[in-house]
Scaffold this motif. Sequence first.
Motif, PDB file in Angstrom:
ATOM      1  N   ALA A 108      -6.788   0.837  -1.827  1.00 33.56           N
ATOM      2  CA  ALA A 108      -7.653  -0.335  -1.662  1.00 33.56           C
ATOM      3  C   ALA A 108      -8.844   0.057  -0.798  1.00 33.56           C
ATOM      4  CB  ALA A 108      -6.882  -1.480  -0.999  1.00 33.56           C
ATOM      5  N   PHE A 109     -10.032  -0.466  -1.129  1.00 35.44           N
ATOM      6  CA  PHE A 109     -11.200  -0.207  -0.281  1.00 35.44           C
ATOM      7  C   PHE A 109     -12.235  -1.307  -0.440  1.00 35.44           C
ATOM      8  CE2 PHE A 109     -12.496   1.852  -4.275  1.00 35.44           C
ATOM      9  CZ  PHE A 109     -13.825   1.472  -4.395  1.00 35.44           C
ATOM     10  N   TYR A 110     -13.207  -1.314   0.474  1.00 36.41           N
ATOM     11  CA  TYR A 110     -14.359  -2.203   0.332  1.00 36.41           C
ATOM     12  C   TYR A 110     -15.573  -1.477   0.876  1.00 36.41           C
ATOM     13  CZ  TYR A 110     -14.029  -3.252   5.350  1.00 36.41           C
ATOM     14  OH  TYR A 110     -13.983  -3.149   6.716  1.00 36.41           O
ATOM     15  N   GLN A 111     -16.753  -1.983   0.517  1.00 37.45           N
ATOM     16  CA  GLN A 111     -17.989  -1.356   0.992  1.00 37.45           C
ATOM     17  C   GLN A 111     -18.812  -2.392   1.732  1.00 37.45           C
ATOM     18  OE1 GLN A 111     -18.915   0.174  -3.038  1.00 37.45           O
ATOM     19  NE2 GLN A 111     -19.035   2.195  -2.090  1.00 37.45           N
ATOM     20  N   LYS A 112     -19.354  -1.971   2.864  1.00 34.80           N
ATOM     21  CA  LYS A 112     -20.157  -2.881   3.673  1.00 34.80           C
ATOM     22  C   LYS A 112     -21.248  -2.051   4.337  1.00 34.80           C
ATOM     23  CE  LYS A 112     -18.873  -7.113   5.954  1.00 34.80           C
ATOM     24  NZ  LYS A 112     -17.870  -7.876   6.629  1.00 34.80           N
ATOM     25  N   GLY A 113     -22.468  -2.507   4.254  1.00 32.03           N
ATOM     26  CA  GLY A 113     -23.587  -1.791   4.868  1.00 32.03           C
ATOM     27  C   GLY A 113     -23.672  -0.347   4.398  1.00 32.03           C
ATOM     28  N   GLY A 114     -23.368  -0.106   3.134  1.00 26.56           N
ATOM     29  CA  GLY A 114     -23.468   1.247   2.581  1.00 26.56           C
ATOM     30  C   GLY A 114     -22.322   2.157   2.988  1.00 26.56           C
ATOM     31  N   ILE A 115     -21.335   1.635   3.709  1.00 25.82           N
ATOM     32  CA  ILE A 115     -20.189   2.459   4.134  1.00 25.82           C
ATOM     33  C   ILE A 115     -18.945   2.018   3.360  1.00 25.82           C
ATOM     34  CG2 ILE A 115     -18.731   3.095   6.097  1.00 25.82           C
ATOM     35  CD1 ILE A 115     -21.160   2.533   7.891  1.00 25.82           C
ATOM     36  N   THR A 116     -18.124   2.992   2.948  1.00 30.05           N
ATOM     37  CA  THR A 116     -16.898   2.676   2.211  1.00 30.05           C
ATOM     38  C   THR A 116     -15.705   2.792   3.148  1.00 30.05           C
ATOM     39  OG1 THR A 116     -17.933   3.661   0.264  1.00 30.05           O
ATOM     40  CG2 THR A 116     -15.575   3.217   0.130  1.00 30.05           C
ATOM     41  N   TYR A 117     -14.942   1.718   3.272  1.00 34.08           N
ATOM     42  CA  TYR A 117     -13.780   1.690   4.162  1.00 34.08           C
ATOM     43  C   TYR A 117     -12.491   1.662   3.349  1.00 34.08           C
ATOM     44  CZ  TYR A 117     -17.224   0.275   7.687  1.00 34.08           C
ATOM     45  OH  TYR A 117     -18.306   0.212   8.524  1.00 34.08           O
ATOM     46  N   SER A 118     -11.569   2.555   3.685  1.00 28.89           N
ATOM     47  CA  SER A 118     -10.273   2.552   3.009  1.00 28.89           C
ATOM     48  C   SER A 118      -9.336   1.562   3.687  1.00 28.89           C
ATOM     49  CB  SER A 118      -9.657   3.957   3.070  1.00 28.89           C
ATOM     50  OG  SER A 118      -8.262   3.875   2.818  1.00 28.89           O
ATOM     51  N   LEU A 119      -8.538   0.887   2.872  1.00 36.04           N
ATOM     52  CA  LEU A 119      -7.530  -0.041   3.421  1.00 36.04           C
ATOM     53  C   LEU A 119      -6.133   0.545   3.294  1.00 36.04           C
ATOM     54  CD1 LEU A 119      -8.762  -3.552   2.219  1.00 36.04           C
ATOM     55  CD2 LEU A 119      -9.077  -2.433   4.425  1.00 36.04           C
ATOM     56  N   GLY A 120      -6.065   1.844   3.082  1.00 38.85           N
ATOM     57  CA  GLY A 120      -4.746   2.470   3.102  1.00 38.85           C
ATOM     58  C   GLY A 120      -4.392   3.224   1.844  1.00 38.85           C
ATOM     59  N   ARG A 121      -3.272   3.909   1.969  1.00 41.37           N
ATOM     60  CA  ARG A 121      -2.779   4.752   0.878  1.00 41.37           C
ATOM     61  C   ARG A 121      -1.777   4.019   0.014  1.00 41.37           C
ATOM     62  NH1 ARG A 121      -4.556   9.601   1.911  1.00 41.37           N
ATOM     63  NH2 ARG A 121      -4.981  10.009   4.102  1.00 41.37           N
ATOM     64  N   ALA A 122      -1.667   4.532  -1.214  1.00 44.71           N
ATOM     65  CA  ALA A 122      -0.780   3.911  -2.195  1.00 44.71           C
ATOM     66  C   ALA A 122       0.662   3.907  -1.719  1.00 44.71           C
ATOM     67  CB  ALA A 122      -0.880   4.658  -3.512  1.00 44.71           C
ATOM     68  N   SER A 123       1.335   2.811  -2.004  1.00 43.75           N
ATOM     69  CA  SER A 123       2.768   2.725  -1.803  1.00 43.75           C
ATOM     70  C   SER A 123       3.345   2.154  -3.081  1.00 43.75           C
ATOM     71  CB  SER A 123       3.083   1.801  -0.631  1.00 43.75           C
ATOM     72  OG  SER A 123       4.398   1.315  -0.757  1.00 43.75           O
ATOM     73  N   SER A 124       4.437   2.705  -3.525  1.00 45.49           N
ATOM     74  CA  SER A 124       5.052   2.161  -4.747  1.00 45.49           C
ATOM     75  C   SER A 124       6.422   1.574  -4.423  1.00 45.49           C
ATOM     76  CB  SER A 124       5.169   3.246  -5.811  1.00 45.49           C
ATOM     77  OG  SER A 124       5.937   4.305  -5.317  1.00 45.49           O
ATOM     78  N   THR A 125       6.577   1.164  -3.144  1.00 48.24           N
ATOM     79  CA  THR A 125       7.857   0.576  -2.758  1.00 48.24           C
ATOM     80  C   THR A 125       7.671  -0.824  -2.171  1.00 48.24           C
ATOM     81  OG1 THR A 125       7.650   1.812  -0.701  1.00 48.24           O
ATOM     82  CG2 THR A 125       9.081   2.748  -2.370  1.00 48.24           C
ATOM     83  N   PRO A 126       7.507  -1.812  -3.059  1.00 53.02           N
ATOM     84  CA  PRO A 126       7.474  -3.182  -2.559  1.00 53.02           C
ATOM     85  C   PRO A 126       8.824  -3.520  -1.932  1.00 53.02           C
ATOM     86  CG  PRO A 126       7.641  -3.172  -4.964  1.00 53.02           C
ATOM     87  CD  PRO A 126       7.486  -1.751  -4.527  1.00 53.02           C
ATOM     88  N   LYS A 127       8.843  -4.491  -1.040  1.00 53.41           N
ATOM     89  CA  LYS A 127      10.132  -4.881  -0.457  1.00 53.41           C
ATOM     90  C   LYS A 127      10.167  -6.384  -0.198  1.00 53.41           C
ATOM     91  CE  LYS A 127       8.671  -3.841   4.214  1.00 53.41           C
ATOM     92  NZ  LYS A 127       8.577  -2.828   5.236  1.00 53.41           N
ATOM     93  N   PHE A 128      11.375  -6.888  -0.086  1.00 51.65           N
ATOM     94  CA  PHE A 128      11.548  -8.307   0.188  1.00 51.65           C
ATOM     95  C   PHE A 128      11.557  -8.540   1.684  1.00 51.65           C
ATOM     96  CE2 PHE A 128      13.017  -8.528  -4.160  1.00 51.65           C
ATOM     97  CZ  PHE A 128      12.612  -9.781  -4.545  1.00 51.65           C
ATOM     98  N   ARG A 129      10.822  -9.571   2.111  1.00 54.00           N
ATOM     99  CA  ARG A 129      10.983 -10.066   3.471  1.00 54.00           C
ATOM    100  C   ARG A 129      11.413 -11.508   3.299  1.00 54.00           C
ATOM    101  NH1 ARG A 129       6.631  -8.067   6.681  1.00 54.00           N
ATOM    102  NH2 ARG A 129       8.087  -6.382   7.048  1.00 54.00           N
ATOM    103  N   GLY A 130      12.703 -11.732   3.485  1.00 50.45           N
ATOM    104  CA  GLY A 130      13.255 -13.032   3.116  1.00 50.45           C
ATOM    105  C   GLY A 130      13.092 -13.202   1.621  1.00 50.45           C
ATOM    106  N   ARG A 131      12.477 -14.307   1.195  1.00 54.52           N
ATOM    107  CA  ARG A 131      12.265 -14.548  -0.226  1.00 54.52           C
ATOM    108  C   ARG A 131      10.980 -13.921  -0.723  1.00 54.52           C
ATOM    109  NH1 ARG A 131      15.271 -18.178  -2.784  1.00 54.52           N
ATOM    110  NH2 ARG A 131      16.728 -19.337  -1.514  1.00 54.52           N
ATOM    111  N   LYS A 132      10.131 -13.490   0.198  1.00 55.99           N
ATOM    112  CA  LYS A 132       8.781 -13.058  -0.156  1.00 55.99           C
ATOM    113  C   LYS A 132       8.778 -11.573  -0.504  1.00 55.99           C
ATOM    114  CE  LYS A 132       4.775 -14.864  -0.507  1.00 55.99           C
ATOM    115  NZ  LYS A 132       4.624 -15.841  -1.567  1.00 55.99           N
TER     116      LYS A 132
END
Length: 245
Positions: A108-132
């Motif tokens: 995931a990433f976004y760009q602001k003011g000509g700069i690209t910011y990463s929001l982290g690396r891929a994970s393929s392990t979703p998990k339950f927190r309670g029902r969510k």
Amino acid sequence: MWRPGGSRTSNFLASASTIVAAALLIGLSQANPLAVLSELPDPPCSATSNRTGTFVDLHSLIRKGHDDNYLVSGYDYNSNFTLNICAPVLSSDNLDFHALSDAHNISAFYQKGGITYSLGRASSTPKFRGRKLILEYTGGSLCPKLDSNGAPVDGKDNEDGYRKGALLSFTCDRELIGPARVSFVGQQNECSYWFDVRTSSACATVKQQPLGPVAIFGIMLVPPPVILTLINLGSPYRYLTHLIL
Ligand SMILES: *[C@@H]1O[C@H](CO)[C@@H](O)[C@H](O)[C@H]1NC(C)=O
Ligand SMILES: *[C@@H]1O[C@H](CO)[C@@H](O)[C@H](O)[C@H]1NC(C)=O
Ligand SMILES: *[C@@H]1O[C@H](CO)[C@@H](O)[C@H](O)[C@H]1NC(C)=O
């Protein structure tokens, strides 16, 4: 091929098959089939709730090949987000991420003011927190430094090494047209970002297992020498040993 009174290997396999059958008998008489299923490892991008046994499979949401990434409007955040689910974003090779030496597997990433910011690396392990059901990406670009009031300072990274991350939470929506609707929920300190994903893929489904409970009970009724023969024939039942041993 197994022959009666055969080699040492056959004898070993014969006792192994007896142990396998015994283990199945003992195991299944004590545990309910739901528990047996939920203890099997989940395939990538799927998760089993160990509380309710609910199984959810998100792998159909992975964008790949010539697909487009998910594009998410940031509204008042004044930048849009690009992301993938359970996998890195597609065609990000020529992007230069802020304060990140290794630009592999950015999901995931976004760009602001000509700069690209990463929001982290891929994970393929979703998990339950309670029902969510949630999926977390971590290890993105450095978060900004905070001033004495706890507000992010524009253009300055924090010195403690905190990195941006994203939290995707999934909501089952059977009525949704199309595979998934991703929305930006909010962010805090330009460091943590939350997204909501409405999709019918987040609805409970049946775990595809090579052996269902019915098949396991069926095998219990088969005499061990027959199981052994099946194992030796290289039939699909040979992973029974992997299951137990
Ligand atoms: C569910 O799994 C979590 C970690 O995976 C564990 O901490 C928790 O005790 C488990 N709950 C039950 C009811 O087994
Ligand atoms: C975000 O996307 C919308 C719709 O595609 C577009 O109108 C808007 O200009 C974009 N905003 C930014 C900051 O790029
Ligand atoms: C990227 O992901 C792939 C597949 O999960 C993995 O094999 C590889 O090591 C990762 N690369 C980096 C630099 O993390």
